[in-house]
Design a protein around this motif. Structure first.
Motif, PDB file in Angstrom:
ATOM      1  N   LYS A 228       0.818  -1.206   0.000  1.00  0.00           N
ATOM      2  CA  LYS A 228       0.000   0.000   0.000  1.00  0.00           C
ATOM      3  C   LYS A 228       0.857   1.264   0.000  1.00  0.00           C
ATOM      4  CE  LYS A 228      -4.109  -1.833   0.031  1.00  0.00           C
ATOM      5  NZ  LYS A 228      -5.057  -1.625  -1.085  1.00  0.00           N
ATOM      6  N   ILE A 229       2.108   1.142   0.422  1.00  0.00           N
ATOM      7  CA  ILE A 229       3.003   2.308   0.390  1.00  0.00           C
ATOM      8  C   ILE A 229       3.128   2.822  -1.034  1.00  0.00           C
ATOM      9  CG2 ILE A 229       5.355   3.128   0.798  1.00  0.00           C
ATOM     10  CD1 ILE A 229       5.563   1.140   3.078  1.00  0.00           C
ATOM     11  N   SER A 230       3.165   1.899  -2.002  1.00  0.00           N
ATOM     12  CA  SER A 230       3.270   2.324  -3.401  1.00  0.00           C
ATOM     13  C   SER A 230       2.023   3.075  -3.834  1.00  0.00           C
ATOM     14  CB  SER A 230       3.495   1.114  -4.310  1.00  0.00           C
ATOM     15  OG  SER A 230       2.379   0.226  -4.274  1.00  0.00           O
ATOM     16  N   SER A 231       0.854   2.657  -3.322  1.00  0.00           N
ATOM     17  CA  SER A 231      -0.383   3.366  -3.650  1.00  0.00           C
ATOM     18  C   SER A 231      -0.362   4.779  -3.081  1.00  0.00           C
ATOM     19  CB  SER A 231      -1.590   2.604  -3.085  1.00  0.00           C
ATOM     20  OG  SER A 231      -1.696   1.331  -3.674  1.00  0.00           O
ATOM     21  N   TRP A 232       0.066   4.894  -1.830  1.00  0.00           N
ATOM     22  CA  TRP A 232       0.130   6.221  -1.218  1.00  0.00           C
ATOM     23  C   TRP A 232       1.209   7.066  -1.871  1.00  0.00           C
ATOM     24  CZ3 TRP A 232      -3.834   7.931   1.084  1.00  0.00           C
ATOM     25  CH2 TRP A 232      -4.658   7.100   1.845  1.00  0.00           C
ATOM     26  N   PHE A 233       2.313   6.439  -2.263  1.00  0.00           N
ATOM     27  CA  PHE A 233       3.380   7.140  -2.999  1.00  0.00           C
ATOM     28  C   PHE A 233       2.800   7.811  -4.232  1.00  0.00           C
ATOM     29  CE2 PHE A 233       6.403   6.819  -6.561  1.00  0.00           C
ATOM     30  CZ  PHE A 233       7.485   7.548  -6.083  1.00  0.00           C
ATOM     31  N   LEU A 234       1.979   7.065  -4.974  1.00  0.00           N
ATOM     32  CA  LEU A 234       1.394   7.610  -6.196  1.00  0.00           C
ATOM     33  C   LEU A 234       0.321   8.647  -5.883  1.00  0.00           C
ATOM     34  CD1 LEU A 234       1.143   4.316  -8.293  1.00  0.00           C
ATOM     35  CD2 LEU A 234       2.750   6.201  -8.634  1.00  0.00           C
ATOM     36  N   LEU A 235      -0.440   8.431  -4.812  1.00  0.00           N
ATOM     37  CA  LEU A 235      -1.468   9.399  -4.450  1.00  0.00           C
ATOM     38  C   LEU A 235      -0.842  10.715  -3.996  1.00  0.00           C
ATOM     39  CD1 LEU A 235      -4.559   9.696  -4.195  1.00  0.00           C
ATOM     40  CD2 LEU A 235      -4.294   9.150  -1.771  1.00  0.00           C
ATOM     41  N   VAL A 236       0.268  10.637  -3.280  1.00  0.00           N
ATOM     42  CA  VAL A 236       0.972  11.846  -2.846  1.00  0.00           C
ATOM     43  C   VAL A 236       1.446  12.642  -4.054  1.00  0.00           C
ATOM     44  CG1 VAL A 236       3.054  12.691  -1.690  1.00  0.00           C
ATOM     45  CG2 VAL A 236       1.647  10.955  -0.601  1.00  0.00           C
ATOM     46  N   ILE A 237       1.844  11.936  -5.104  1.00  0.00           N
ATOM     47  CA  ILE A 237       2.283  12.622  -6.320  1.00  0.00           C
ATOM     48  C   ILE A 237       1.156  13.474  -6.894  1.00  0.00           C
ATOM     49  CG2 ILE A 237       2.990  12.264  -8.730  1.00  0.00           C
ATOM     50  CD1 ILE A 237       4.466   9.738  -7.681  1.00  0.00           C
ATOM     51  N   ILE A 238      -0.064  12.918  -6.919  1.00  0.00           N
ATOM     52  CA  ILE A 238      -1.218  13.683  -7.392  1.00  0.00           C
ATOM     53  C   ILE A 238      -1.396  14.929  -6.536  1.00  0.00           C
ATOM     54  CG2 ILE A 238      -3.713  13.659  -7.770  1.00  0.00           C
ATOM     55  CD1 ILE A 238      -3.495  10.634  -8.202  1.00  0.00           C
ATOM     56  N   SER A 239      -1.263  14.775  -5.221  1.00  0.00           N
ATOM     57  CA  SER A 239      -1.414  15.901  -4.298  1.00  0.00           C
ATOM     58  C   SER A 239      -0.377  16.979  -4.585  1.00  0.00           C
ATOM     59  CB  SER A 239      -1.274  15.420  -2.848  1.00  0.00           C
ATOM     60  OG  SER A 239      -2.169  14.379  -2.567  1.00  0.00           O
ATOM     61  N   VAL A 240       0.874  16.565  -4.732  1.00  0.00           N
ATOM     62  CA  VAL A 240       1.957  17.529  -4.960  1.00  0.00           C
ATOM     63  C   VAL A 240       1.770  18.234  -6.292  1.00  0.00           C
ATOM     64  CG1 VAL A 240       4.434  17.775  -5.360  1.00  0.00           C
ATOM     65  CG2 VAL A 240       3.618  16.337  -3.498  1.00  0.00           C
ATOM     66  N   ILE A 241       1.359  17.498  -7.318  1.00  0.00           N
ATOM     67  CA  ILE A 241       1.168  18.106  -8.636  1.00  0.00           C
ATOM     68  C   ILE A 241       0.117  19.211  -8.561  1.00  0.00           C
ATOM     69  CG2 ILE A 241       0.238  17.705 -10.960  1.00  0.00           C
ATOM     70  CD1 ILE A 241       1.582  14.916 -10.841  1.00  0.00           C
ATOM     71  N   ILE A 242      -1.008  18.928  -7.900  1.00  0.00           N
ATOM     72  CA  ILE A 242      -2.079  19.930  -7.804  1.00  0.00           C
ATOM     73  C   ILE A 242      -1.645  21.115  -6.954  1.00  0.00           C
ATOM     74  CG2 ILE A 242      -4.417  20.356  -6.959  1.00  0.00           C
ATOM     75  CD1 ILE A 242      -5.090  17.466  -7.693  1.00  0.00           C
TER      76      ILE A 242
END
Length: 257
Positions: A228-242
């Motif tokens: 799940k760390i990989s899922s959160w890693f990718l979700l954090v990327i969306i957050s940072v991009i926005i």
């Protein structure tokens, strides 16, 4: 003494940036131990978190722009929750009046808390970035990551391909942050991983106190899969991009004035 002073300054601002996430997981933990009178637990959590947001805004801990970002992430997270619960990825077993299609409305705040942390720490540590790939590349990658959270139920999961793309797209991107008078920098992808790891830790706390349950946790609590760390890693990327794009737009408006 100077390194200690810098460390204390850094820890203080990190802690202040975590007020909303701590409020969320503290509420989840406390409501899991102490029975809430006169209302369902999920409804009480929503009311408490709305109250925390109002207090943070009125006290100046969050700005109007930050509240707007949090609302955007609440909607993004709630849409993902609605889909994931429908697909059986996890569930919210307790009753509540503020549940929509089996998903309590407070759940969007768990995603919004990531945005709250991003906005707070960006402002408090006077953050900036170098080597930002630009909106077309970052936006398309963020959109593909978000779409993959939905599409992997029907087609192969492309998370590892997307992770490789993240390393390629952001390989020149560094976060610049300031602690008192000293400027530091860190690779953006490393920051993604660190934040993703701490969200995974928080997720274990949340599931332990029955905020939601994964299919393998219904009989007894188990550690959330490390994957799940990989899922959160990718979700954090969306957050940072926005968040980063909104910061760039706001900075451009100030320059234009």
């Amino acid at each position: 003494m100077k390194p200690i002073k810098q460390l204390l300054h850094f820890v203080y601002h990190q802690a202040m940036s975590c007020i909303f996430p701590v409020a969320i997981f503290g509420t989840l933990a406390l409501s899991g131990i102490v029975e809430v009178p006169f209302m369902y637990r999920y409804d009480a959590i929503l009311l408490i978190l709305l109250g925390v947001q109002v207090l943070m805004y009125l006290s100046g801990l969050e700005t109007r722009d930050e509240i707007k970002v949090i609302c955007v992430f609440h909607v993004i997270g709630l849409l993902l929750e609605l889909y994931k619960v429908r697909m059986g990825s996890w569930s919210y077993p307790e009753p509540g009046f503020t549940k929509l299609l089996g998903v309590p409305l407070y759940s969007g705040f768990m995603y919004a808390s990531v945005a709250s942390f991003m906005c707070q720490v960006w402002r408090r540590l006077r953050m900036d970035m170098t080597g930002w790939p630009g909106l077309p590349a970052a936006g398309l990658l963020g959109g593909a990551i978000y779409l993959n959270f939905f599409a992997h139920h029907f087609i192969p999961d492309f998370r590892w391909w997307l992770t490789a793309l993240v390393l390629i797209v952001f390989w020149r991107t560094w976060i610049i942050y300031r602690v008192l008078t000293v400027t530091y920098r860190m690779p953006l992808t490393l920051a993604f991983l660190i934040v993703g790891f701490f969200i995974w830790l928080a997720e274990n706390i949340a599931t332990f106190f029955n905020a939601w349950k994964y299919p393998d946790q219904h009989l007894e609590w188990k550690l959330v899969s490390v994957s799940k760390i990989s899922s959160w890693f990718l979700l954090v990327i969306i957050s940072v991009i926005i968040v980063a794009q909104l910061k760039h737009v706001k900075a451009g408006r100030k320059t234009a004035r």
